[in-house]
Design an enzyme around this catalytic site. Structure first.
Site, short mmCIF file in Angstrom:
data_model
loop_
_atom_site.label_atom_id
_atom_site.label_comp_id
_atom_site.label_asym_id
_atom_site.label_seq_id
_atom_site.Cartn_x
_atom_site.Cartn_y
_atom_site.Cartn_z
N ASP A 107 -7.26 -37.00 -23.84
CA ASP A 107 -6.03 -36.66 -23.10
C ASP A 107 -6.87 -36.79 -21.56
OD1 ASP A 107 -3.54 -35.66 -21.76
OD2 ASP A 107 -2.96 -35.12 -23.75
N HIS A 163 -7.22 -39.73 -20.07
CA HIS A 163 -5.91 -39.97 -19.02
C HIS A 163 -6.12 -39.66 -17.55
CE1 HIS A 163 -3.01 -40.03 -22.91
NE2 HIS A 163 -4.01 -40.75 -22.95
#
Ligand code: NAG
Ligand code: NAG
Length: 406
Positions: free
Chosen positions: A227, A250
């Protein structure tokens, strides 16, 4: 008479001397450091015994020590169930992790939010070169939060709540079940030389997540995760991030903002960061629709993008779940004073710069300076493009792709 006098002098001297020695003693012990080795509290580095009670006992003694105390975790592999090291302590405490700490894999032992927690501690140092192994593979299958709103909550590897004036350095976190390092209500924390890793497809494994915290510095850190590498949510103020490598992951994100009342993010400085094949580079995201809040004074500079999908990204239409309405609701989060300076490299999507601001409150004072991003993707290479909506700002210097502010 002479001898009486001599004895008297000697007596006085002895008295002065012993008082001095005592003063010195208490001073010496007052600031001395003492080591609390977990092995002396019954820890067993056999890769199966739960060591949480031994670690807590060592912590409690260290925390009561009036000088500098050190909890030593020697080399070896220690299984550790969820625990919280609670303060306030009487002196400053160091946790020296030389070994490998392993989280439980039995779901009945998963604490819903913390594996290793620190609560109300000041002057804490966590260091030592050891590993925190969250054993995430045992837990990721339970993460179905994208489909199930009553999904099981999984623990962060290390959580700092109300921790101040502290340092975390030379620690490795691998395969967290959820976030690796979570900071909440902290002030003045320096995080350096951390190494964070989890697979690209591991769910919600943010590297470092910061909320309601001020004066946080992150530098010399490598983050490879599933993430956000670093996520700054509401209440993040004066956050300084430098010399970081991110990817997979991310990217570095601010938000999502706008879900609760009274949110803000202010004073974020990100410089000298390399993104390697991340989903996003630098991103600010707000929910749509949203409550009103402000994100301001955000500065990204000297950023190298290597095949990043959305290198420069403001997303005020963030709504990842199917529960969002299909129309185009607007965010009420005001984004202002945002600079992107000296950002270069490659974008794996054609649109290298996407500034999707809110129609209700446009982004104000956005600056792009010396941007050089090319497209390098599945369909070949070439020039990239930019896309803007509701942005007020200026640009200077090199602009590849041609920017859409003015
Ligand atoms: C963090 O680093 C800054 C300088 O880089 C220093 O002024 C500050 O005292 C440090 N804080 C801690 C808790 O070590
Ligand atoms: C940029 O960061 C890298 C580590 O990611 C470091 O080696 C390098 O010295 C930094 N450059 C500057 C100019 O600080």
């Amino acid at each position: 008479m002479t001898s009486k006098f001599a004895l008297g002098v000697i007596g006085v001297c002895l008295l002065i001397f012993s008082t001095m020695a005592k003063a010195q003693d208490s001073q010496y012990y007052g600031s001395s450091s003492k080591v609390f080795n977990v092995m002396s509290y019954g820890a067993v580095a056999d890769d199966k015994t739960d060591n949480s009670q031994a670690f807590l006992k060592a912590w409690n003694d260290a925390c009561q020590w009036k000088g500098r105390s050190k909890v030593l975790i020697p080399k070896g592999t220690y299984v550790l169930n969820s625990l919280t090291f609670q303060g306030p302590c009487k002196g400053s405490t160091t946790i020296l992790i030389k070994g490998v700490l392993k989280a439980p894999t039995d779901p009945s032992l998963f604490n819903p939010n913390t594996w290793i927690g620190f609560l109300y501690v000041s002057g804490l140092v966590v260091k030592g070169g050891g590993y925190l192994d969250g054993q995430g593979a045992s837990a990721w299958p339970y993460n179905d939060c994208s489909k199930n709103s009553h999904c099981m909550s999984l623990p962060a590897t290390m959580r700092f709540d109300f921790v101040t004036n502290s340092e975390i350095h030379h620690v490795k976190s691998i395969n967290s079940k959820n976030t690796h390092f979570n900071l909440f209500a902290c002030n003045n924390i320096n995080m350096t030389y951390l190494s964070i890793s989890a697979p690209a497809n591991s769910p919600n494994t943010d590297g470092i997540k910061i909320g309601k915290s001020t004066n946080i510095k992150i530098s010399r850190t490598i983050i490879q995760t599933g993430d956000d590498c670093i996520s700054m949510v509401s209440g993040s103020r004066n956050i300084d991030i430098s010399d970081v490598t991110c990817g997979p992951g991310h990217g570095i994100s601010i938000g999502s903002l706008g879900k609760s009342p009274g949110e803000f993010v202010e004073g974020i400085n990100v410089r000298n960061v390399t993104f390697i094949e991340t989903q996003n580079g630098v991103r600010i995201k707000t929910w749509a629709p949203s409550l009103s809040s402000v994100a301001s004074n955000i500065f990204f500079s000297d950023i190298h993008m290597q095949n990043v999908n959305n290198p420069i990204f403001i997303d005020q239409q963030y709504c990842p779940h199917t529960t969002c309405s299909s129309g185009k609701p607007s965010s009420q989060v005001e984004i202002k004073n945002v600079k992107f300076r000296r950002i270069w490299g490659t974008s794996s999507s054609k649109v290298a710069i996407s500034l999707k601001c809110s129609a209700l409150v446009p982004c104000k004072n956005v600056e792009l300076e010396d941007i050089n991003l090319a497209y390098h993707g599945h369909h070949g290479s070439g020039s990239a493009t930019s896309s803007c909506s509701n942005v007020i700002g200026v640009s200077h210097g090199t602009q590849f792709p041609p920017n859409c502010i003015n």
